[in-house]
Write a protein that holds these residues in place. Sequence first.
Motif, PDB file in Angstrom:
ATOM      1  N   ILE A  31       0.860  -1.191   0.000  1.00 29.08           N
ATOM      2  CA  ILE A  31       0.000   0.000   0.000  1.00 29.08           C
ATOM      3  C   ILE A  31       0.892   1.236   0.000  1.00 29.08           C
ATOM      4  CG2 ILE A  31      -1.669   1.370   1.335  1.00 29.08           C
ATOM      5  CD1 ILE A  31      -2.819  -1.232   2.403  1.00 29.08           C
ATOM      6  N   GLY A  32       0.508   2.219  -0.798  1.00 30.96           N
ATOM      7  CA  GLY A  32       1.223   3.497  -0.817  1.00 30.96           C
ATOM      8  C   GLY A  32       0.252   4.659  -0.683  1.00 30.96           C
ATOM      9  N   LEU A  33       0.679   5.720   0.000  1.00 30.54           N
ATOM     10  CA  LEU A  33      -0.128   6.931   0.171  1.00 30.54           C
ATOM     11  C   LEU A  33       0.717   8.146  -0.189  1.00 30.54           C
ATOM     12  CD1 LEU A  33      -1.798   6.233   3.660  1.00 30.54           C
ATOM     13  CD2 LEU A  33      -2.745   5.767   1.396  1.00 30.54           C
ATOM     14  N   PHE A  34       0.098   9.090  -0.903  1.00 29.50           N
ATOM     15  CA  PHE A  34       0.746  10.361  -1.250  1.00 29.50           C
ATOM     16  C   PHE A  34      -0.252  11.461  -0.894  1.00 29.50           C
ATOM     17  CE2 PHE A  34       2.195   6.994  -4.023  1.00 29.50           C
ATOM     18  CZ  PHE A  34       3.582   7.090  -3.908  1.00 29.50           C
ATOM     19  N   THR A  35      -0.021  12.101   0.235  1.00 31.95           N
ATOM     20  CA  THR A  35      -1.063  12.949   0.814  1.00 31.95           C
ATOM     21  C   THR A  35      -0.539  14.325   1.235  1.00 31.95           C
ATOM     22  OG1 THR A  35      -0.629  11.951   2.985  1.00 31.95           O
ATOM     23  CG2 THR A  35      -2.418  11.007   1.672  1.00 31.95           C
ATOM     24  N   GLY A  36      -1.478  15.263   1.312  1.00 35.58           N
ATOM     25  CA  GLY A  36      -1.235  16.552   1.943  1.00 35.58           C
ATOM     26  C   GLY A  36      -1.872  16.565   3.318  1.00 35.58           C
ATOM     27  N   GLN A  37      -1.359  17.426   4.208  1.00 36.11           N
ATOM     28  CA  GLN A  37      -1.841  17.469   5.582  1.00 36.11           C
ATOM     29  C   GLN A  37      -2.187  18.897   5.987  1.00 36.11           C
ATOM     30  OE1 GLN A  37       1.111  15.863   8.232  1.00 36.11           O
ATOM     31  NE2 GLN A  37       1.140  13.848   7.268  1.00 36.11           N
ATOM     32  N   VAL A  38      -3.184  19.017   6.846  1.00 35.22           N
ATOM     33  CA  VAL A  38      -3.494  20.272   7.526  1.00 35.22           C
ATOM     34  C   VAL A  38      -3.717  19.930   8.989  1.00 35.22           C
ATOM     35  CG1 VAL A  38      -5.061  22.236   7.731  1.00 35.22           C
ATOM     36  CG2 VAL A  38      -4.568  21.276   5.474  1.00 35.22           C
ATOM     37  N   GLY A  39      -3.007  20.624   9.880  1.00 37.68           N
ATOM     38  CA  GLY A  39      -3.121  20.314  11.297  1.00 37.68           C
ATOM     39  C   GLY A  39      -3.119  21.545  12.170  1.00 37.68           C
ATOM     40  N   TYR A  40      -3.439  21.336  13.435  1.00 39.13           N
ATOM     41  CA  TYR A  40      -3.416  22.408  14.434  1.00 39.13           C
ATOM     42  C   TYR A  40      -2.655  21.887  15.637  1.00 39.13           C
ATOM     43  CZ  TYR A  40      -4.965  26.414  17.159  1.00 39.13           C
ATOM     44  OH  TYR A  40      -4.991  27.571  17.906  1.00 39.13           O
ATOM     45  N   ALA A  41      -1.696  22.688  16.101  1.00 40.80           N
ATOM     46  CA  ALA A  41      -0.804  22.247  17.176  1.00 40.80           C
ATOM     47  C   ALA A  41      -1.121  22.946  18.487  1.00 40.80           C
ATOM     48  CB  ALA A  41       0.649  22.508  16.782  1.00 40.80           C
ATOM     49  N   TRP A  42      -1.143  22.161  19.545  1.00 35.55           N
ATOM     50  CA  TRP A  42      -1.163  22.676  20.912  1.00 35.55           C
ATOM     51  C   TRP A  42       0.201  22.337  21.501  1.00 35.55           C
ATOM     52  CZ3 TRP A  42      -5.062  19.991  18.597  1.00 35.55           C
ATOM     53  CH2 TRP A  42      -6.300  20.629  18.487  1.00 35.55           C
ATOM     54  N   ASN A  43       1.158  23.222  21.254  1.00 33.65           N
ATOM     55  CA  ASN A  43       2.550  23.010  21.657  1.00 33.65           C
ATOM     56  C   ASN A  43       3.056  21.686  21.080  1.00 33.65           C
ATOM     57  OD1 ASN A  43       5.001  23.508  22.782  1.00 33.65           O
ATOM     58  ND2 ASN A  43       4.411  23.143  24.877  1.00 33.65           N
ATOM     59  N   ALA A  68      -3.930   7.141  -3.248  1.00 34.24           N
ATOM     60  CA  ALA A  68      -3.554   5.852  -2.674  1.00 34.24           C
ATOM     61  C   ALA A  68      -3.322   4.856  -3.793  1.00 34.24           C
ATOM     62  CB  ALA A  68      -4.638   5.344  -1.735  1.00 34.24           C
ATOM     63  N   VAL A  69      -2.438   3.893  -3.539  1.00 32.52           N
ATOM     64  CA  VAL A  69      -2.170   2.840  -4.510  1.00 32.52           C
ATOM     65  C   VAL A  69      -2.017   1.529  -3.745  1.00 32.52           C
ATOM     66  CG1 VAL A  69       0.335   3.278  -4.456  1.00 32.52           C
ATOM     67  CG2 VAL A  69      -0.700   2.124  -6.443  1.00 32.52           C
ATOM     68  N   ALA A  70      -2.530   0.446  -4.343  1.00 30.79           N
ATOM     69  CA  ALA A  70      -2.449  -0.859  -3.711  1.00 30.79           C
ATOM     70  C   ALA A  70      -2.062  -1.906  -4.748  1.00 30.79           C
ATOM     71  CB  ALA A  70      -3.785  -1.236  -3.072  1.00 30.79           C
ATOM     72  N   SER A  71      -1.261  -2.856  -4.303  1.00 28.97           N
ATOM     73  CA  SER A  71      -0.891  -3.998  -5.139  1.00 28.97           C
ATOM     74  C   SER A  71      -1.784  -5.175  -4.748  1.00 28.97           C
ATOM     75  CB  SER A  71       0.582  -4.350  -4.934  1.00 28.97           C
ATOM     76  OG  SER A  71       0.921  -5.536  -5.619  1.00 28.97           O
ATOM     77  N   ASP A  72      -2.654  -5.594  -5.701  1.00 30.88           N
ATOM     78  CA  ASP A  72      -3.641  -6.648  -5.427  1.00 30.88           C
ATOM     79  C   ASP A  72      -3.315  -7.925  -6.193  1.00 30.88           C
ATOM     80  OD1 ASP A  72      -5.995  -5.438  -3.814  1.00 30.88           O
ATOM     81  OD2 ASP A  72      -5.604  -3.923  -5.354  1.00 30.88           O
ATOM     82  N   LYS A  73      -3.575  -9.047  -5.543  1.00 29.34           N
ATOM     83  CA  LYS A  73      -3.463 -10.352  -6.187  1.00 29.34           C
ATOM     84  C   LYS A  73      -4.759 -11.118  -5.940  1.00 29.34           C
ATOM     85  CE  LYS A  73       1.581 -10.770  -5.860  1.00 29.34           C
ATOM     86  NZ  LYS A  73       2.723 -11.559  -5.327  1.00 29.34           N
ATOM     87  N   TYR A  74      -5.240 -11.805  -6.973  1.00 28.29           N
ATOM     88  CA  TYR A  74      -6.509 -12.539  -6.891  1.00 28.29           C
ATOM     89  C   TYR A  74      -6.287 -13.987  -7.338  1.00 28.29           C
ATOM     90  CZ  TYR A  74      -8.047  -7.665  -7.230  1.00 28.29           C
ATOM     91  OH  TYR A  74      -8.201  -6.310  -7.045  1.00 28.29           O
ATOM     92  N   SER A  75      -7.064 -14.875  -6.735  1.00 25.29           N
ATOM     93  CA  SER A  75      -6.979 -16.299  -7.100  1.00 25.29           C
ATOM     94  C   SER A  75      -8.362 -16.926  -7.069  1.00 25.29           C
ATOM     95  CB  SER A  75      -6.067 -17.062  -6.127  1.00 25.29           C
ATOM     96  OG  SER A  75      -4.768 -16.517  -6.117  1.00 25.29           O
TER      97      SER A  75
END
Length: 280
Positions: free
Chosen positions: A165-177, A188-195
């Motif tokens: 699994i891979g993620l390529f994301t932006g973030q927005v946050g708020y800090a309390w110290n 997001a990207v995923a490598s899937d295998k099926y049988s």
Amino acid sequence: MIHNLKENCSIRPSETILDSPKASSAEWKMKKILIGVVGSMLLGAAAPALAADLPARTYTKAPPVVAPIYNWGGFYIGLNGGGGSSHKCWDLNAVGSVGPIPAVAEGCHDATGGLFGGQVGYRWQASNWVFGAEAQGDWADLKGSNASSPAAFAPIVNQTKIDAIGLFTGQVGYAWNNVLGYVKGGAAVASDKYSGLLAGATFDTAKETRWGGAVGAGIEVGFAPGWSVAVEYDHLFMGNRNVTFNVVGIFDRMDRIRQDVDIGTVRVNYGFGGPVVAKY
């Protein structure tokens, strides 16, 4: 005789008792005492005036207290580990040489398991607001299966596995110290295998690299200079895809597979920006 005695015993007018050596010594001691007494009186009288002329004592104000704050800005790198579940539903829509057919639902299952990987990112901090971008990659072992629901397919078991699994994301946050709450979103990207299994043996297979979207949220706590730990949840919208199955390289069926993934991880990060700055 008597006359001579009177002459010798008479006191001359110019002579006094103080003219004797003993008298001179006593007189000098009295003078010293008198001078000392007068000097002490003069100093006692002058002391208040001298004190009034001295400048007032000044007090230096203590410097303001410096409050340390945690700086979330800069590059960071870290490790993560946790678990996930992928919900998959299969619809058969083509068969071998017959070609496309009306979609036949084969059922759904959850592919669950663990994952482990790492992340790297960069954050900017403006006052209490924190913005960032991050790339995450994980090895995964999310597996699941279900028996195909149509009676004609009853012996067939459909099995899935996500191994990355891979993620390529932006973030927005708020800090309390040193505590940061954030939301994230991106690709997001995923490598899937099926049988397909028949009597426990694999008879056809398929694989794909599937792209989708991701949203998530987390809370991160700085616990030492440069170090922080976080707990994060992400949901991956992986959509619907037509997946072609083959038996030894020969097409035998096509299923339209819907997929969503939920993952939860514990993350440890190390930041390179110098975590503590002084703020008045």
